[in-house]
Structures are given as structure tokens and as C-alpha cells.
Design an enzyme around this catalytic site. Structure first.
Site, PDB file in Angstrom:
ATOM      1  N   ASN A   1      31.331  29.997  39.621  1.00 10.73           N
ATOM      2  CA  ASN A   1      31.925  30.285  40.929  1.00 10.73           C
ATOM      3  C   ASN A   1      30.769  30.396  41.918  1.00 10.73           C
ATOM      4  O   ASN A   1      30.027  31.382  41.916  1.00 10.73           O
ATOM      5  CB  ASN A   1      32.743  31.581  40.880  1.00 10.73           C
ATOM      6  CG  ASN A   1      33.399  31.895  42.218  1.00 10.73           C
ATOM      7  OD1 ASN A   1      32.809  31.715  43.277  1.00 10.73           O
ATOM      8  ND2 ASN A   1      34.620  32.410  42.173  1.00 10.73           N
TER       9      ASN A   1
ATOM     10  N   GLU B   1      35.544  28.156  44.106  1.00 15.50           N
ATOM     11  CA  GLU B   1      35.363  28.793  45.413  1.00 15.50           C
ATOM     12  C   GLU B   1      34.368  27.992  46.266  1.00 15.50           C
ATOM     13  O   GLU B   1      33.385  28.516  46.777  1.00 15.50           O
ATOM     14  CB  GLU B   1      34.922  30.251  45.256  1.00 15.50           C
ATOM     15  CG  GLU B   1      35.508  31.134  46.331  1.00 15.50           C
ATOM     16  CD  GLU B   1      35.324  32.628  46.089  1.00 15.50           C
ATOM     17  OE1 GLU B   1      35.523  33.371  47.066  1.00 15.50           O
ATOM     18  OE2 GLU B   1      34.998  33.051  44.956  1.00 15.50           O
TER      19      GLU B   1
ATOM     20  N   ASP C   1      37.043  30.556  36.940  1.00 22.28           N
ATOM     21  CA  ASP C   1      37.183  31.955  37.324  1.00 22.28           C
ATOM     22  C   ASP C   1      38.651  32.325  37.147  1.00 22.28           C
ATOM     23  O   ASP C   1      39.492  31.960  37.966  1.00 22.28           O
ATOM     24  CB  ASP C   1      36.726  32.134  38.776  1.00 22.28           C
ATOM     25  CG  ASP C   1      36.858  33.565  39.267  1.00 22.28           C
ATOM     26  OD1 ASP C   1      37.404  34.404  38.522  1.00 22.28           O
ATOM     27  OD2 ASP C   1      36.433  33.839  40.405  1.00 22.28           O
TER      28      ASP C   1
ATOM     29  N   ASN D   1      39.790  35.425  37.108  1.00 20.65           N
ATOM     30  CA  ASN D   1      40.094  36.698  37.773  1.00 20.65           C
ATOM     31  C   ASN D   1      40.877  37.638  36.845  1.00 20.65           C
ATOM     32  O   ASN D   1      41.833  38.298  37.255  1.00 20.65           O
ATOM     33  CB  ASN D   1      40.856  36.453  39.079  1.00 20.65           C
ATOM     34  CG  ASN D   1      39.909  36.265  40.256  1.00 20.65           C
ATOM     35  OD1 ASN D   1      38.953  37.020  40.425  1.00 20.65           O
ATOM     36  ND2 ASN D   1      40.179  35.261  41.076  1.00 20.65           N
TER      37      ASN D   1
ATOM     38  N   ASP E   1      34.915  35.189  34.293  1.00 16.41           N
ATOM     39  CA  ASP E   1      34.742  33.740  34.204  1.00 16.41           C
ATOM     40  C   ASP E   1      34.774  33.354  32.724  1.00 16.41           C
ATOM     41  O   ASP E   1      33.976  33.859  31.927  1.00 16.41           O
ATOM     42  CB  ASP E   1      33.411  33.328  34.825  1.00 16.41           C
ATOM     43  CG  ASP E   1      33.302  33.790  36.271  1.00 16.41           C
ATOM     44  OD1 ASP E   1      33.754  33.052  37.161  1.00 16.41           O
ATOM     45  OD2 ASP E   1      32.772  34.904  36.489  1.00 16.41           O
TER      46      ASP E   1
ATOM     47  N   ASP F   1      27.972  35.973  43.813  1.00 19.24           N
ATOM     48  CA  ASP F   1      28.226  37.216  43.085  1.00 19.24           C
ATOM     49  C   ASP F   1      28.641  36.945  41.636  1.00 19.24           C
ATOM     50  O   ASP F   1      28.839  37.874  40.865  1.00 19.24           O
ATOM     51  CB  ASP F   1      29.264  38.096  43.793  1.00 19.24           C
ATOM     52  CG  ASP F   1      30.435  37.324  44.353  1.00 19.24           C
ATOM     53  OD1 ASP F   1      30.557  36.116  44.069  1.00 19.24           O
ATOM     54  OD2 ASP F   1      31.230  37.917  45.107  1.00 19.24           O
ATOM     55  N   HIS F   2      28.742  35.675  41.265  1.00 19.56           N
ATOM     56  CA  HIS F   2      29.009  35.269  39.880  1.00 19.56           C
ATOM     57  C   HIS F   2      27.752  34.656  39.280  1.00 19.56           C
ATOM     58  O   HIS F   2      26.898  34.132  39.998  1.00 19.56           O
ATOM     59  CB  HIS F   2      30.115  34.209  39.815  1.00 19.56           C
ATOM     60  CG  HIS F   2      31.450  34.671  40.261  1.00 19.56           C
ATOM     61  ND1 HIS F   2      32.510  34.862  39.394  1.00 19.56           N
ATOM     62  CD2 HIS F   2      31.930  34.956  41.503  1.00 19.56           C
ATOM     63  CE1 HIS F   2      33.578  35.244  40.079  1.00 19.56           C
ATOM     64  NE2 HIS F   2      33.249  35.307  41.357  1.00 19.56           N
TER      65      HIS F   2
END
Length: 264
Positions: free
Chosen positions: A7, A34, A147, A149, A218, A247-248
Site C-alpha cells: 500500500n 491506494e 490491503d 484492512n 496486508d 504508513d505500510h
């Protein structure tokens, strides 16, 4: 064969991070989520210069998924998850690469929960589960990567008690993930690290990266055709520490050419 998911949290704004990781890690396949970019703004020139062909399904400011293949052009087999013609969000793309079908997905976040966004997440998950069952029935080598989530278990979140009501950890979502695995999919990272507290995401806030206050959201799932070929699965944690990082962190698996003995 090395297959990764990442991501990128904005493919153009974090293009230097992506290119650096591609050069250092050299995955054969990279699934991106994303993108936050419309199709015409996808940086295909820079990605080709890095040695990768690509297909992508973008969306202005939000969502977006892509599949990159090193030294090859992915053959697109699907764009968008079936089951809802009115769903225009760019969250699924699929390609054939070197005899394997790769499904790249960005499952909805779902917060705040309960609410319309959470309802959409559950509907999307249901559509994914139905489609995944259909693909498993074909007995073809298939990878679902992206991802999700979802933190599947308490081992996948730094302080489970703080996330009980979050859409990434609510019982309905965890049950949906378990139902998906029960079809016959193998969670590669958890299979190779059954008892390890291992994360793929660290928030930008509250020094989450510095405190290692992470989440595992992920995932790379392997069909029954591919699971015996699983040789390694890891997280490139150091990428989260790059300047202007996502942030991943990327997650990857390595598949052997032939079946291997399964871990016990």
C-alpha cells in the site's frame, strides 16, 4: 518467484519510495494499493524505466490498485470485483503473470462502525468471498494480495483491547476473514510465522513506528494449487523507515518452482 503487496499511500507523492524499494527488493510481481491517482496520472514512464510493466485501475484522490511485473506486461483478466455494477470504487484488479493469476485488492476500511461505510465493507467482503470461492473451484494457481484492512487475530495488533470497536477488528470482519480462509486459502505470512507478532502498518500518529505499535492488515493468500510452493514470506519493515514513507511496509512471498513439504 517473488510476489509482493505494498500500500503505497499515494503513488505519485511517494514515487521515490516505490522506486527505491523496487530496485532493492526486485519483486517479480508487485501489487500496489491506494494509488490516489486517476488513470492518466499513473507514473507508468518511471515504472517502465525501473524495469516493470504495469496495469492499473486508478481513481482521483482515493483508492486505486495496480499490478507490476518485472520485465513483462501483466495480462489483465479482470478490472473491478463482480457482484455490484453500481460500485465505482477502484479496489480490485487481476492479471495473469507467468502462469499465475494475481488478484490485487484494497478492501474498504469501514470506519466509523457501525454505519454505512462499515456496511459497505461487509458487502464488499461478501462479494470477495463469493468470487474467491469461484476461482478456487477452477483449480488454477491464484494469489489474492493486498490491503485487507483486517487484523485477523489478537496477535496481529499491538493492543487488541483498544481496537475492539474498530472496523478493522470487529467480530464481523474477523469472521469474514476466517470464512475466506476456510475455503482453502493459505495466509502466507502467518503460515511461515505462526506465533510471531508481526506487523505491516504503523500509523503516522503517536510515534507508532518508533514504538512498534503496529497492525498486520496486508495479506497474501495462496490458493491450494500454490500453497505447497510457499518457500518464504516476510515484511520489508525497513521501508517504513524511509524518508516520506508510506504508513505500510511491503509484504512478500517467495514461491518455489515445485511443491515443497509444508511447515508443521
Amino acid at each position: 518467484m517473488k510476489i509482493a503487496t505494498f500500500n503505497v499511500n499515494g503513488v505519485n507523492g511517494r514515487l521515490p519510495v516505490l522506486l527505491r524499494w523496487l530496485a532493492e527488493a526486485a519483486p517479480d510481481v508487485a501489487c500496489l494499493q491506494e494509488l490516489k491517482s486517476p488513470d492518466e496520472k499513473f507514473p507508468i514512464g518511471a515504472i517502465r524505466e525501473a524495469g516493470y510493466g504495469a496495469i492499473w485501475h486508478g481513481q482521483k484522490s482515493w483508492n486505486g490498485v495496480a499490478i507490476l511485473a518485472r520485465g513483462a506486461d501483466p495480462i489483465e483478466t479482470r478490472r473491478g470485483l463482480p457482484g455490484d455494477r453500481d460500485d465505482l470504487q477502484s479496489r480490485y484488479i487481476e492479471a495473469a503473470i507467468d502462469g499465475i493469476l494475481i488478484g490485487c485488492l484494497y478492501l474498504p476500511n469501514g470506519n466509523p462502525a457501525p454505519g454505512p461505510k462499515f456496511d459497505y465493507k461487509l458487502r464488499w467482503f461478501e462479494r470477495l468471498t463469493k468470487y474467491a470461492a469461484k476461482m478456487l473451484a477452477l483449480d488454477v494457481p491464484f494469489v489474492l494480495a493486498g490491503d485487507f484492512n483486517v487484523m485477523p487475530t489478537e496477535l496481529d495488533v499491538y493492543k487488541p483491547e483498544r481496537w475492539i470497536d474498530d472496523a478493522l477488528f470487529r467480530p464481523e470482519v474477523r469472521a469474514a476473514y476466517r470464512g475466506l480462509l476456510a475455503q482453502g486459502w493459505t495466509d502466507a505470512l502467518r503460515t511461515m510465522h505462526p506465533d510471531e507478532r508481526i506487523y505491516t502498518f504503523w500509523d503516522y500518529f503517536r510515534n507508532a513506528w518508533g514504538r512498534d505499535a503496529g497492525l498486520r492488515i496486508d495479506h497474501i493468500l495462496l490458493s491450494s494449487e500454490l500453497a505447497p510452493r510457499l518457500a518464504a514470506a516476510e515484511v520489508d519493515r525497513e521501508v517504513r523507515g524511509y524518508e516520506k514513507a508510506s504508513d505500510h511496509a511491503p509484504v512478500w512471498v517467495r514461491l518455489s518452482k515445485t511443491s515443497r513439504a509444508r511447515r508443521k
